[in-house]
Design a protein around this motif. Structure first.
Motif, mmCIF file in Angstrom:
data_model
loop_
_atom_site.group_PDB
_atom_site.id
_atom_site.type_symbol
_atom_site.label_atom_id
_atom_site.label_comp_id
_atom_site.label_asym_id
_atom_site.label_seq_id
_atom_site.Cartn_x
_atom_site.Cartn_y
_atom_site.Cartn_z
ATOM 1 N N UNK A 144 0.820 -1.032 -0.141
ATOM 2 C CA UNK A 144 -0.153 0.062 0.002
ATOM 3 C C UNK A 144 0.859 1.110 0.348
ATOM 4 N N UNK A 145 0.517 1.967 0.672
ATOM 5 C CA UNK A 145 0.939 3.801 0.768
ATOM 6 C C UNK A 145 2.315 3.679 0.865
ATOM 7 N N UNK B 147 29.505 -7.964 -6.137
ATOM 8 C CA UNK B 147 28.252 -8.656 -5.006
ATOM 9 C C UNK B 147 27.297 -7.784 -5.237
ATOM 10 N N UNK B 148 25.589 -8.556 -5.699
ATOM 11 C CA UNK B 148 24.821 -7.312 -5.194
ATOM 12 C C UNK B 148 23.547 -8.328 -4.930
ATOM 13 N N UNK B 149 23.320 -7.336 -3.700
ATOM 14 C CA UNK B 149 22.242 -8.038 -2.966
ATOM 15 C C UNK B 149 20.953 -7.220 -2.748
ATOM 16 N N UNK B 150 19.666 -7.457 -2.639
ATOM 17 C CA UNK B 150 18.396 -6.360 -2.345
ATOM 18 C C UNK B 150 18.242 -6.641 -1.153
ATOM 19 N N UNK B 151 17.813 -6.388 0.391
ATOM 20 C CA UNK B 151 17.429 -6.553 0.237
ATOM 21 C C UNK B 151 15.670 -5.808 1.591
ATOM 22 N N UNK B 152 14.420 -6.447 1.097
ATOM 23 C CA UNK B 152 13.123 -5.468 1.175
ATOM 24 C C UNK B 152 12.487 -6.183 2.090
ATOM 25 N N UNK B 153 12.644 -7.538 3.025
ATOM 26 C CA UNK B 153 11.231 -7.727 3.705
ATOM 27 C C UNK B 153 10.919 -6.994 5.094
ATOM 28 N N UNK B 154 11.744 -5.802 5.288
ATOM 29 C CA UNK B 154 11.205 -5.542 6.651
ATOM 30 C C UNK B 154 10.465 -4.597 5.791
ATOM 31 N N UNK B 155 9.545 -3.192 6.622
ATOM 32 C CA UNK B 155 9.038 -2.143 6.837
ATOM 33 C C UNK B 155 10.248 -0.918 7.200
ATOM 34 N N UNK B 156 11.547 -0.875 8.019
ATOM 35 C CA UNK B 156 11.947 0.620 7.672
ATOM 36 C C UNK B 156 12.845 0.107 7.412
ATOM 37 N N UNK B 157 13.865 1.251 6.965
ATOM 38 C CA UNK B 157 15.738 1.196 6.182
ATOM 39 C C UNK B 157 16.399 0.438 6.682
ATOM 40 N N UNK B 158 16.467 0.600 7.659
ATOM 41 C CA UNK B 158 17.206 0.609 8.985
ATOM 42 C C UNK B 158 18.043 -0.642 9.008
#
Length: 137
Positions: free
Chosen positions: A28-29, A71-82
């Motif tokens: 969502x938003x 090495x290229x990694x992407x992390x998007x599991x959590x809501x916060x950037x930290x």
């Protein structure tokens, strides 16, 4: 703050390229507005890692390592950037530690005489069991 891999090996911050990007998928938003996902890039060849570490990482057949040795990694599991940043750094550390782990070579062994005998006896027992399942005359 440098990323500590082991007691004597660390990666300085200037060698890690962290970029905040928008996450994919539902949310969502929050997903549409906030750059909470982290895109981590680490160039193996130009890093200050020991040569042994570099060789093992470059030899990996992993889709996260490009042909240029990045090495290229992407992390998007959590809501916060930290939290996503911490997740990406911990995944990089785990990847490096797994690559430099020396695996024990397997020694070929032969089954013992008793093991062979047990195997044949079991096969005979199963065979007689199956033979008894036939039609009664």
């Amino acid at each position: 703050m440098p990323l500590a891999i082991s007691a004597g090996v660390t990666i300085p911050d200037w060698q890690l390229q962290l970029t905040a990007i928008r996450s994919q998928g539902a949310g969502g938003q929050n997903v549409n507005k906030v750059n909470s996902a982290i895109h981590l890039r680490f160039d193996i060849k130009s890093s200050t890692l020991p040569d042994f570490y570099k060789q093992r990482l470059l030899a990996l057949s992993d889709h996260r390592v490009t042909e240029d040795g990045v090495i290229v990694l992407k992390s998007q599991e959590h809501r916060t950037q930290e939290k996503n940043r911490e997740e990406a750094l911990s995944r990089l550390k785990a990847m490096i530690l797994e690559a430099v782990k020396i695996k024990k070579s397997r020694k070929a062994t032969k089954p013992s005489r008793n093991a062979k005998k047990r195997r044949v006896d079991e096969k005979k027992r199963v065979g007689t069991n199956k033979a008894l399942r036939g039609k009664v005359l």
